[in-house]
Write a protein that holds these residues in place. Structure first.
Motif, PDB file in Angstrom:
ATOM      1  N   ASN A 178       0.828  -1.203   0.000  1.00  0.00           N
ATOM      2  CA  ASN A 178       0.000   0.000   0.000  1.00  0.00           C
ATOM      3  C   ASN A 178       0.867   1.259   0.000  1.00  0.00           C
ATOM      4  N   LEU A 179       1.864   1.302   0.845  1.00  0.00           N
ATOM      5  CA  LEU A 179       2.714   2.489   0.957  1.00  0.00           C
ATOM      6  C   LEU A 179       3.544   2.720  -0.300  1.00  0.00           C
ATOM      7  N   LEU A 180       3.931   1.644  -0.961  1.00  0.00           N
ATOM      8  CA  LEU A 180       4.726   1.781  -2.185  1.00  0.00           C
ATOM      9  C   LEU A 180       3.903   2.304  -3.359  1.00  0.00           C
ATOM     10  N   ALA A 181       2.585   2.217  -3.266  1.00  0.00           N
ATOM     11  CA  ALA A 181       1.723   2.596  -4.390  1.00  0.00           C
ATOM     12  C   ALA A 181       1.037   3.950  -4.203  1.00  0.00           C
ATOM     13  N   LEU A 182       1.451   4.747  -3.234  1.00  0.00           N
ATOM     14  CA  LEU A 182       0.808   6.032  -2.966  1.00  0.00           C
ATOM     15  C   LEU A 182       1.043   7.019  -4.111  1.00  0.00           C
ATOM     16  N   ASP A 183       0.087   7.919  -4.285  1.00  0.00           N
ATOM     17  CA  ASP A 183       0.151   8.915  -5.353  1.00  0.00           C
ATOM     18  C   ASP A 183       1.021  10.090  -4.899  1.00  0.00           C
ATOM     19  N   TYR A 184       2.322   9.908  -5.020  1.00  0.00           N
ATOM     20  CA  TYR A 184       3.293  10.917  -4.626  1.00  0.00           C
ATOM     21  C   TYR A 184       4.585  10.559  -5.340  1.00  0.00           C
ATOM     22  N   PRO A 185       5.354  11.563  -5.773  1.00  0.00           N
ATOM     23  CA  PRO A 185       6.589  11.235  -6.499  1.00  0.00           C
ATOM     24  C   PRO A 185       7.443  10.220  -5.745  1.00  0.00           C
ATOM     25  N   ARG A 186       7.715   9.096  -6.391  1.00  0.00           N
ATOM     26  CA  ARG A 186       8.365   7.982  -5.697  1.00  0.00           C
ATOM     27  C   ARG A 186       9.770   8.334  -5.205  1.00  0.00           C
ATOM     28  N   ASP A 187      10.416   9.280  -5.849  1.00  0.00           N
ATOM     29  CA  ASP A 187      11.758   9.646  -5.410  1.00  0.00           C
ATOM     30  C   ASP A 187      11.748  10.680  -4.284  1.00  0.00           C
ATOM     31  N   ARG A 188      10.529  11.045  -3.812  1.00  0.00           N
ATOM     32  CA  ARG A 188      10.419  12.052  -2.757  1.00  0.00           C
ATOM     33  C   ARG A 188       9.947  11.459  -1.429  1.00  0.00           C
ATOM     34  N   TYR A 189       9.768  10.148  -1.387  1.00  0.00           N
ATOM     35  CA  TYR A 189       9.449   9.540  -0.091  1.00  0.00           C
ATOM     36  C   TYR A 189      10.088   8.166   0.020  1.00  0.00           C
ATOM     37  N   ASP A 190      10.503   7.837   1.240  1.00  0.00           N
ATOM     38  CA  ASP A 190      11.117   6.550   1.537  1.00  0.00           C
ATOM     39  C   ASP A 190      10.352   5.881   2.671  1.00  0.00           C
ATOM     40  N   ILE A 191      10.330   4.571   2.630  1.00  0.00           N
ATOM     41  CA  ILE A 191       9.619   3.779   3.638  1.00  0.00           C
ATOM     42  C   ILE A 191      10.632   3.052   4.510  1.00  0.00           C
ATOM     43  N   TYR A 192      10.446   3.158   5.807  1.00  0.00           N
ATOM     44  CA  TYR A 192      11.307   2.472   6.770  1.00  0.00           C
ATOM     45  C   TYR A 192      10.454   1.529   7.620  1.00  0.00           C
ATOM     46  N   ILE A 193      10.599   0.240   7.398  1.00  0.00           N
ATOM     47  CA  ILE A 193       9.923  -0.755   8.224  1.00  0.00           C
ATOM     48  C   ILE A 193      10.855  -1.102   9.378  1.00  0.00           C
TER      49      ILE A 193
ATOM     50  N   GLY B 244       2.049  -0.832  11.888  1.00  0.00           N
ATOM     51  CA  GLY B 244       2.272  -1.920  10.951  1.00  0.00           C
ATOM     52  C   GLY B 244       1.023  -2.397  10.239  1.00  0.00           C
ATOM     53  N   ASP B 245      -0.152  -2.113  10.781  1.00  0.00           N
ATOM     54  CA  ASP B 245      -1.411  -2.541  10.153  1.00  0.00           C
ATOM     55  C   ASP B 245      -2.064  -1.436   9.334  1.00  0.00           C
ATOM     56  N   ASN B 246      -1.513  -0.230   9.361  1.00  0.00           N
ATOM     57  CA  ASN B 246      -2.152   0.906   8.678  1.00  0.00           C
ATOM     58  C   ASN B 246      -2.041   0.828   7.156  1.00  0.00           C
ATOM     59  N   MET B 247      -3.077   1.290   6.485  1.00  0.00           N
ATOM     60  CA  MET B 247      -3.049   1.506   5.040  1.00  0.00           C
ATOM     61  C   MET B 247      -3.515   2.934   4.805  1.00  0.00           C
ATOM     62  N   LEU B 248      -2.863   3.621   3.887  1.00  0.00           N
ATOM     63  CA  LEU B 248      -3.158   5.032   3.651  1.00  0.00           C
ATOM     64  C   LEU B 248      -3.961   5.230   2.382  1.00  0.00           C
ATOM     65  N   ALA B 249      -4.839   6.234   2.404  1.00  0.00           N
ATOM     66  CA  ALA B 249      -5.525   6.646   1.179  1.00  0.00           C
ATOM     67  C   ALA B 249      -4.491   7.106   0.168  1.00  0.00           C
ATOM     68  N   ASN B 250      -4.809   6.946  -1.082  1.00  0.00           N
ATOM     69  CA  ASN B 250      -3.842   7.191  -2.156  1.00  0.00           C
ATOM     70  C   ASN B 250      -3.270   8.609  -2.134  1.00  0.00           C
ATOM     71  N   ASN B 251      -4.078   9.590  -1.711  1.00  0.00           N
ATOM     72  CA  ASN B 251      -3.644  10.996  -1.731  1.00  0.00           C
ATOM     73  C   ASN B 251      -3.134  11.476  -0.375  1.00  0.00           C
ATOM     74  N   PHE B 252      -2.879  10.563   0.558  1.00  0.00           N
ATOM     75  CA  PHE B 252      -2.510  10.957   1.923  1.00  0.00           C
ATOM     76  C   PHE B 252      -1.259  11.843   1.934  1.00  0.00           C
ATOM     77  N   LEU B 253      -0.225  11.433   1.240  1.00  0.00           N
ATOM     78  CA  LEU B 253       1.024  12.208   1.260  1.00  0.00           C
ATOM     79  C   LEU B 253       0.838  13.573   0.610  1.00  0.00           C
ATOM     80  N   LYS B 254       0.002  13.653  -0.417  1.00  0.00           N
ATOM     81  CA  LYS B 254      -0.265  14.952  -1.040  1.00  0.00           C
ATOM     82  C   LYS B 254      -0.935  15.903  -0.059  1.00  0.00           C
ATOM     83  N   LYS B 255      -1.894  15.385   0.721  1.00  0.00           N
ATOM     84  CA  LYS B 255      -2.579  16.221   1.709  1.00  0.00           C
ATOM     85  C   LYS B 255      -1.606  16.700   2.784  1.00  0.00           C
TER      86      LYS B 255
END
Length: 395
Positions: free
Chosen positions: A63-78, A131-142
């Motif tokens: 889910n986090l990898l597919a968010l509508d935000y430039p992929r080179d502008r966010y990183d995911i840390y598990i 760890g269980d959260n899923m974000l709406a596609n536009n979350f990072l934009k908001k």
């Protein structure tokens, strides 16, 4: 009689407080227009502290990898604590940053602080999720729009990921009411929103500095929000930035979760009571609201039992106290009703209400067992890998 009047006074102040916030949230809240929809994409670090979340972490990562935000502008840390080897191998193949951690006594604050210690990349925003959260596609934009408009701390709208049991529905209703009263309502009267542990974003350097001084076992978000407002930074509630959160679907999980919440509430009510009065004399009403008003309230389920009991006792004692307590009880339930989103008012809710007495009993049981709950981390297992909440649209 004296005890009744003291209890009535406490309930009166509690209900009036909840009614004002609920009313303001319903009729006087206006979503802040940041006016920055074309703002440059800030660099965001999504931090996901996860303890034994093998069942759901891969769906969360997808889910986090597919968010509508430039992929080179966010990183995911598990931040993986006590994961199975096969889960770690799968995560290691994904385009994200896997951090394995291990603590004698695991806490979310420890995991986050360890992540901040290891990260050497420069970011503008830190977004904290479970760890269980899923974000709406536009979350990072908001979130980006809010920070471009000057925000330093925001809380997204956390909603139910699942509505597949009576306890999950009750949990979802409780979350929605808290969103309306303690986040939307407080913003509506000009005070900082409360945060709720996930789906929240902060100026990166600020939260890194504040968290470095926090080592709470439970309720780290309570300490975090007070440190933020003590600095006179405002916490905004973004009701259009949706984070899906798994709701408990069993009595055991419900009881364990509430035990942790009740324990942290009582601990921080004692710890921050006097500092809150010092802050209010400095004009910091957000601090006072979060440290005293919020922590002094009984859980909603307790008030549901206490207020009718007061009405019954009031009629027994006469002198018009029964009528007053009955009116207060009605005002309380009206406050909850206007705080509840229409999407949750349906036949399933009516069915779930039959589970409410059992939930209240479990809450009282959790209260009795909460004394030492702050001394160890209480894990709530998660199993839902998808969203089964037809009333919300985030994709």
């Amino acid at each position: 009689m004296v005890f009744f009047l003291m209890l009535f006074g406490y309930c009166f102040l509690s209900v009036v407080y909840l009614f004002i916030l609920s009313l303001w949230g319903r009729f006087f809240y206006s979503r802040k227009e940041w006016g920055t929809s074309d703002a440059a994409a800030r660099r965001i670090a999504i931090l996901v502290p996860a303890y034994k979340e093998d069942n759901v972490i891969r769906s969360t990562a997808d889910n986090l990898l597919a968010l509508d935000y430039p992929r080179d502008r966010y990183d995911i840390y598990i931040i993986a604590d006590s994961f199975r080897p096969e889960t770690l191998r799968e995560l290691d193949k994904m385009p994200l940053n896997l951090m394995e951690v291990s603590f004698e006594n695991s806490t979310k604050a420890k995991a986050l602080n360890e992540a901040f210690r290891r990260i050497d990349t420069k970011y503008d925003i830190a977004l904290i999720c479970d760890g269980d959260n899923m974000l709406a596609n536009n979350f990072l934009k908001k979130v980006n729009e809010a920070f471009a408009g000057g925000a330093k701390a925001v809380q997204g709208r956390r909603v139910a990921k699942n509505l597949d049991s009576s306890f999950a529905i009750l949990d979802a209703c409780s979350e929605a009411i808290n969103n309306h009263i303690f986040r939307k309502g407080t913003n509506a009267i000009g005070l900082s929103s409360a945060i709720c542990g996930s789906g929240m974003a902060f100026q990166y350097d600020m939260v890194k500095e504040i968290l470095s001084e926090i080592d709470a076992v439970g309720g780290f978000d309570k300490v975090l929000q007070l440190n933020i407002v003590k600095r006179r930074d405002f916490i905004y509630y973004l009701d259009d930035a949706i984070a899906f959160d798994e709701k408990v679907d069993s009595p055991v999980a419900f009881s364990q979760q509430r035990k942790r919440w009740i324990s942290s509430q009582f601990i921080y009510a004692r710890r921050f009571f006097l500092p809150a009065f010092r802050e209010v004399f400095k004009g910091n009403f957000s601090y006072f609201n979060l440290a005293v008003a919020n922590y002094s309230l009984l859980p909603k389920a307790f008030l549901m039992v206490l207020l009718p009991a007061l009405a019954f006792a009031g009629f027994y004692l006469r002198l018009g106290l029964g009528e007053a307590a009955t009116g207060l009880c009605g005002l309380y339930f009206f406050s909850l009703f206007i705080a509840l989103p229409p999407v949750l008012i349906n036949a399933n809710l009516l069915q779930a209400i039959f589970a409410l007495p059992r939930a209240v009993v479990l809450m009282f049981g959790a209260l009795l067992q909460s004394k030492k709950a702050d001394q160890r981390f209480i894990h709530t297992p998660h199993t839902k890998t998808g969203i089964s909440n037809p009333g919300e649209r985030g994709f």
